[in-house]
Design a protein around this motif. Structure first.
Motif, PDB file in Angstrom:
ATOM      1  N   LEU A 169     -46.635 -43.527 -45.925  1.00 29.60           N
ATOM      2  CA  LEU A 169     -47.074 -44.066 -44.635  1.00 29.60           C
ATOM      3  C   LEU A 169     -48.521 -43.707 -44.318  1.00 29.60           C
ATOM      4  N   PRO A 170     -49.021 -42.498 -44.638  1.00 28.69           N
ATOM      5  CA  PRO A 170     -50.453 -42.230 -44.362  1.00 28.69           C
ATOM      6  C   PRO A 170     -51.379 -43.216 -45.060  1.00 28.69           C
ATOM      7  N   TRP A 171     -51.024 -43.596 -46.283  1.00 31.00           N
ATOM      8  CA  TRP A 171     -51.858 -44.591 -46.976  1.00 31.00           C
ATOM      9  C   TRP A 171     -51.815 -45.927 -46.241  1.00 31.00           C
ATOM     10  N   ALA A 172     -50.635 -46.381 -45.875  1.00 30.53           N
ATOM     11  CA  ALA A 172     -50.526 -47.662 -45.182  1.00 30.53           C
ATOM     12  C   ALA A 172     -51.258 -47.633 -43.845  1.00 30.53           C
ATOM     13  N   LEU A 173     -51.181 -46.511 -43.149  1.00 35.44           N
ATOM     14  CA  LEU A 173     -51.869 -46.403 -41.861  1.00 35.44           C
ATOM     15  C   LEU A 173     -53.382 -46.444 -42.054  1.00 35.44           C
ATOM     16  N   ALA A 174     -53.879 -45.789 -43.096  1.00 38.80           N
ATOM     17  CA  ALA A 174     -55.324 -45.821 -43.354  1.00 38.80           C
ATOM     18  C   ALA A 174     -55.783 -47.241 -43.683  1.00 38.80           C
ATOM     19  N   GLU A 175     -55.002 -47.970 -44.478  1.00 37.00           N
ATOM     20  CA  GLU A 175     -55.343 -49.358 -44.788  1.00 37.00           C
ATOM     21  C   GLU A 175     -55.355 -50.209 -43.523  1.00 37.00           C
ATOM     22  N   ALA A 176     -54.349 -50.029 -42.683  1.00 36.87           N
ATOM     23  CA  ALA A 176     -54.262 -50.832 -41.460  1.00 36.87           C
ATOM     24  C   ALA A 176     -55.394 -50.508 -40.492  1.00 36.87           C
ATOM     25  N   ARG A 177     -55.725 -49.236 -40.332  1.00 37.13           N
ATOM     26  CA  ARG A 177     -56.823 -48.868 -39.432  1.00 37.13           C
ATOM     27  C   ARG A 177     -58.151 -49.436 -39.925  1.00 37.13           C
ATOM     28  N   ALA A 178     -58.404 -49.345 -41.237  1.00 35.65           N
ATOM     29  CA  ALA A 178     -59.652 -49.887 -41.765  1.00 35.65           C
ATOM     30  C   ALA A 178     -59.769 -51.381 -41.479  1.00 35.65           C
ATOM     31  N   PHE A 179     -58.658 -52.091 -41.506  1.00 30.59           N
ATOM     32  CA  PHE A 179     -58.687 -53.525 -41.236  1.00 30.59           C
ATOM     33  C   PHE A 179     -58.914 -53.808 -39.755  1.00 30.59           C
ATOM     34  N   HIS A 180     -58.165 -53.136 -38.909  1.00 30.13           N
ATOM     35  CA  HIS A 180     -58.245 -53.447 -37.475  1.00 30.13           C
ATOM     36  C   HIS A 180     -59.522 -52.917 -36.837  1.00 30.13           C
ATOM     37  N   LEU A 181     -60.114 -51.861 -37.360  1.00 28.86           N
ATOM     38  CA  LEU A 181     -61.337 -51.315 -36.770  1.00 28.86           C
ATOM     39  C   LEU A 181     -62.590 -52.006 -37.273  1.00 28.86           C
ATOM     40  N   GLN A 182     -62.435 -52.902 -38.206  1.00 28.79           N
ATOM     41  CA  GLN A 182     -63.591 -53.578 -38.766  1.00 28.79           C
ATOM     42  C   GLN A 182     -64.281 -54.437 -37.709  1.00 28.79           C
ATOM     43  N   GLY A 183     -65.577 -54.249 -37.587  1.00 29.53           N
ATOM     44  CA  GLY A 183     -66.370 -55.023 -36.639  1.00 29.53           C
ATOM     45  C   GLY A 183     -66.382 -54.488 -35.229  1.00 29.53           C
ATOM     46  N   ILE A 184     -65.705 -53.374 -34.948  1.00 31.31           N
ATOM     47  CA  ILE A 184     -65.679 -52.792 -33.600  1.00 31.31           C
ATOM     48  C   ILE A 184     -66.637 -51.609 -33.571  1.00 31.31           C
ATOM     49  N   GLY A 185     -67.572 -51.613 -32.613  1.00 30.42           N
ATOM     50  CA  GLY A 185     -68.554 -50.547 -32.511  1.00 30.42           C
ATOM     51  C   GLY A 185     -67.939 -49.224 -32.083  1.00 30.42           C
ATOM     52  N   ARG A 186     -68.659 -48.150 -32.309  1.00 28.71           N
ATOM     53  CA  ARG A 186     -68.140 -46.825 -31.990  1.00 28.71           C
ATOM     54  C   ARG A 186     -68.036 -46.595 -30.487  1.00 28.71           C
ATOM     55  N   LEU A 187     -68.868 -47.255 -29.726  1.00 31.54           N
ATOM     56  CA  LEU A 187     -68.857 -47.031 -28.275  1.00 31.54           C
ATOM     57  C   LEU A 187     -67.801 -47.865 -27.558  1.00 31.54           C
ATOM     58  N   ALA A 188     -67.207 -48.826 -28.250  1.00 35.17           N
ATOM     59  CA  ALA A 188     -66.157 -49.654 -27.635  1.00 35.17           C
ATOM     60  C   ALA A 188     -64.838 -48.899 -27.731  1.00 35.17           C
ATOM     61  N   ARG A 189     -64.672 -47.918 -26.878  1.00 37.31           N
ATOM     62  CA  ARG A 189     -63.518 -47.025 -26.981  1.00 37.31           C
ATOM     63  C   ARG A 189     -62.206 -47.743 -26.704  1.00 37.31           C
ATOM     64  N   ALA A 190     -62.199 -48.610 -25.726  1.00 39.28           N
ATOM     65  CA  ALA A 190     -60.957 -49.306 -25.394  1.00 39.28           C
ATOM     66  C   ALA A 190     -60.521 -50.211 -26.550  1.00 39.28           C
ATOM     67  N   GLN A 191     -61.479 -50.934 -27.126  1.00 34.16           N
ATOM     68  CA  GLN A 191     -61.130 -51.813 -28.240  1.00 34.16           C
ATOM     69  C   GLN A 191     -60.681 -51.004 -29.459  1.00 34.16           C
ATOM     70  N   ARG A 192     -61.316 -49.876 -29.686  1.00 36.97           N
ATOM     71  CA  ARG A 192     -60.928 -49.054 -30.830  1.00 36.97           C
ATOM     72  C   ARG A 192     -59.520 -48.478 -30.634  1.00 36.97           C
ATOM     73  N   ALA A 193     -59.203 -48.076 -29.405  1.00 37.95           N
ATOM     74  CA  ALA A 193     -57.861 -47.556 -29.145  1.00 37.95           C
ATOM     75  C   ALA A 193     -56.808 -48.638 -29.355  1.00 37.95           C
ATOM     76  N   ALA A 194     -57.109 -49.868 -28.898  1.00 40.43           N
ATOM     77  CA  ALA A 194     -56.158 -50.965 -29.094  1.00 40.43           C
ATOM     78  C   ALA A 194     -56.003 -51.295 -30.582  1.00 40.43           C
ATOM     79  N   ALA A 195     -57.121 -51.235 -31.328  1.00 41.29           N
ATOM     80  CA  ALA A 195     -57.049 -51.518 -32.765  1.00 41.29           C
ATOM     81  C   ALA A 195     -56.206 -50.466 -33.478  1.00 41.29           C
ATOM     82  N   LYS A 196     -56.352 -49.209 -33.123  1.00 35.97           N
ATOM     83  CA  LYS A 196     -55.548 -48.155 -33.743  1.00 35.97           C
ATOM     84  C   LYS A 196     -54.065 -48.329 -33.417  1.00 35.97           C
TER      85      LYS A 196
END
Length: 650
Positions: A169-196
């Protein structure tokens, strides 16, 4: 005593005369070093002389035959009679005796005869060294060509299908986070939380889907392997010929399975020509010293016959080991006949499995037993009435065996390379030959990327476009840097090279710098480690370069893994070193837009190298991962590299 302006004062000694003292002569003489002044005076004491020099003043009393010297340096008594000269210090100093008035050594140049003798000795030494090297090479060549049959070939067994890679599961979670966080800036905290949060929902589904798919792939491979094994043991002609020809592909004598008649396999073999053998052989002089002598025609024929028998026996042994269902092999040997320089059959016959497996093969001369243990064996080399080996190689009659003449008519031989193309024979015996130029083997356990799975999943949102590529930062050996947090979720590695073949290898090590188990050693035979957190994706050609890729999910690595060593090793069979690689570059990148590259040194002395390493660190009190460029290795190759990290390679 030296005067100014280069004037030198010299006290001249004149012949003794009457007892009167007075200045006799004073003169100035111009020489190479300037002007010198000399003067002398008479002394009434016979045999008395005074000398003045830069070392002091000395006086001598007495005739030349026995003279007493007083003054600076002590008192000496000298004798000048005859060729013998002796001088002894009266003060107890060193005693010196010589047959020459001077002890200066004379340099003597070597004569022309000495130079000529040295030249001849050097030439003889060089000739002896060349002769010894030629003797060693000829002995090794004869041993290699007449000992092929001493090899052992493992018997075929049912294929073992490897288990699917274990995914966590840690591997699958890392793959999923890399996909959903793509294109979201570091300062967009709300969007990053939703992506995670979306990643946490997708990770279990993605893991279950990939595990189920890989398990289905393994079941399919198992069924195919069982069907292939059943076809092999039941003597399916296409399956047997393909398997045997694959085994024959690396033989020194080219062989080809051309057909199967029940349990009897038909094989054609190409033996090297008699004229290709050397003309000399090691021998001994009458005094017992090693030398080279001309190879007689009879000895050359015996060498060639032993070599042919060795290759025949090795071909039979490998054929029986590869195809467990056959009981006999009909084998015919093609060669270029020395008299006509045309292809002809030099030997043929039938050999059973029982005869080959029950005969002991221990010595090179055992290869000649192929003449005795076969059935209906015919050979172009015979023995004379007196029992000696014939020196004539005669072509065999092909009309006795059906199909031999058709094989001979359609055999193609390239005289330039010395290799025979047996794959294009007109196979009148009903066999099949493997087709060349097949597609490269792909990894059946290829893991589907999360983005690809997400696109295939129902009601999936449109994919996020990838980030714009940026120019990678070039690293130098020893340089370190802190990886950004995005690299923790998915770090991509690509090793690009040309000129030779190399493999990527990764070691997941603990605090002691050694792997904790087999799963921490990731290489071409075990492409996945740490429950999928590190995975080799295989090689592929991209233009003129070969590229091998790896994915590393740092956030999914177990806590005991402290470092990840990224290494390359040259192909063991080639014996090449790292300087054979051209355009070698390790590219590392992550999203969004961070990339680094490192060009390892082309060291001609090493065969395995650690290109870079990833390691845990603490920065400002927080855990971090760092990257270090290394480029150092081992001359011994993969074995030494693996031992350095606690892996024993068998």
């Amino acid at each position: 005593m030296t005067l100014l302006l280069g004037w030198e004062l010299v006290l001249l000694v004149w012949r003794p005369c009457r007892r009167s003292v007075g200045i006799h002569k004073c003169q100035a003489v111009q020489g190479e070093r300037g002007y010198s002044m000399g003067f002398g005076f008479r002394v009434g004491v016979p045999g008395l002389s005074v000398r003045v020099s830069t070392r002091g003043v000395r006086t001598s009393i007495g005739p030349r035959a026995a003279r007493l010297s007083l003054g600076t340096g002590g008192a000496r008594v000298s004798s000048g009679l005859g060729p013998f000269y002796a001088s002894s210090s009266l003060g107890g100093g060193r005693r010196r005796t010589s047959t020459r008035r001077t002890s200066r050594p004379r340099t003597v140049a070597p004569s022309a005869a000495q130079l000529d003798r040295a030249r001849r000795q050097a030439e003889r030494a060089q000739q002896e060294a060349q002769r010894e090297a030629a003797i060693a090479e000829l002995r090794q060549l004869r041993r290699q060509t007449t000992s092929v049959h001493l090899q052992s070939f493992p018997a075929a067994h049912p294929p073992q299908i490897p288990d699917i890679p274990h995914l966590g599961l840690p591997w699958a979670l890392a793959e999923a986070r890399a996909f959903h966080l793509q294109g979201i800036g570091r300062l967009a905290r709300a969007q990053r939380a939703a992506a995670k949060q979306r990643a946490e929902q997708d990770a279990p589904l993605y893991l279950a889907a990939e595990t189920s798919r890989l398990q289905a792939v393994r079941e399919q491979l198992t069924d195919e392997a069982q069907q292939w094994w059943q076809a092999l043991v039941s003597n399916d002609e296409a399956t047997v010929c393909e398997a045997v020809n694959t085994a024959f592909s690396d033989n020194p004598a080219a062989g080809c399975a051309v057909g199967l008649d029940g349990p009897v396999l038909s094989v054609v073999m190409r033996q090297q020509d008699l004229d290709s053998l050397p003309t000399q052989t090691p021998g001994l002089t009458p005094s017992g010293h090693p030398t080279l002598k001309n190879l007689t025609k009879r000895d050359k024929t015996l060498w060639w016959l032993t070599s042919m028998g060795s290759n025949i026996v090795a071909t039979l042994k490998e054929g029986f080991a590869t195809a467990p269902g056959i009981t006999a092999i009909d084998l015919a040997v093609l060669t270029r006949l020395p008299d006509t320089q045309r292809l002809g059959f030099a030997a043929y016959g039938r050999w059973t499995r029982e005869a080959i497996e029950s005969t002991p093969w221990r010595e090179p001369d055992d290869a000649l037993r192929f003449l005795d243990i076969g059935q209906d064996v015919a050979c172009s080399v015979t023995t004379t009435a007196s029992g000696n080996l014939s020196t004539t190689i005669k072509p065999l009659d092909t009309t006795r065996v059906p199909g031999l003449q058709d094989l001979l008519d359609h055999a193609q031989d390239d005289p330039d390379s010395g290799d025979t193309s047996l794959a294009d024979l007109d196979i009148s015996l009903g066999g099949n030959t493997p087709t060349g130029g097949g597609s490269p083997v792909t990894d059946p356990y290829r893991i589907k990327p999360f983005a690809e799975w997400k696109q295939e999943a129902p009601a999936s949102p449109p994919p996020i476009p990838p980030a714009t590529a940026v120019a990678p930062v070039t690293l130098i050996p020893g340089q370190t840097l802190v990886l950004p947090e995005e690299a923790w979720q998915g770090l991509r590695l690509a090793f690009s090279f040309a000129g030779a073949d190399a493999d990527l290898t990764l070691f997941l090590t603990g605090h002691d710098g050694r792997v904790g188990g087999d799963e921490d050693f990731v290489f071409y035979n075990q492409p996945s480690g740490a429950d999928g957190a590190v995975r080799l994706l295989g090689k592929q050609l991209e233009g003129a370069h070969t590229v091998e890729r790896v994915t590393v999910h740092l956030s999914a690595l177990p806590e005991h893994v402290r470092r990840v060593a990224i290494a390359i090793n040259m192909d063991v069979d080639t014996g090449l070193t790292c300087d054979s690689l051209t355009y070698a570059t390790l590219l590392m990148d992550c999203t969004p837009g961070a990339a680094w590259e490192f060009q390892p040194p082309a060291d001609p002395n090493i065969r395995a190298m650690v290109v870079a390493e990833l390691y845990r660190h603490t920065v400002d009190g927080r855990p971090a991962w760092k990257l270090r460029a290394i480029g150092q290795g081992w001359a011994e190759g993969l074995d030494a590299l693996a031992r350095a990290y606690g892996v024993d390679v068998e």
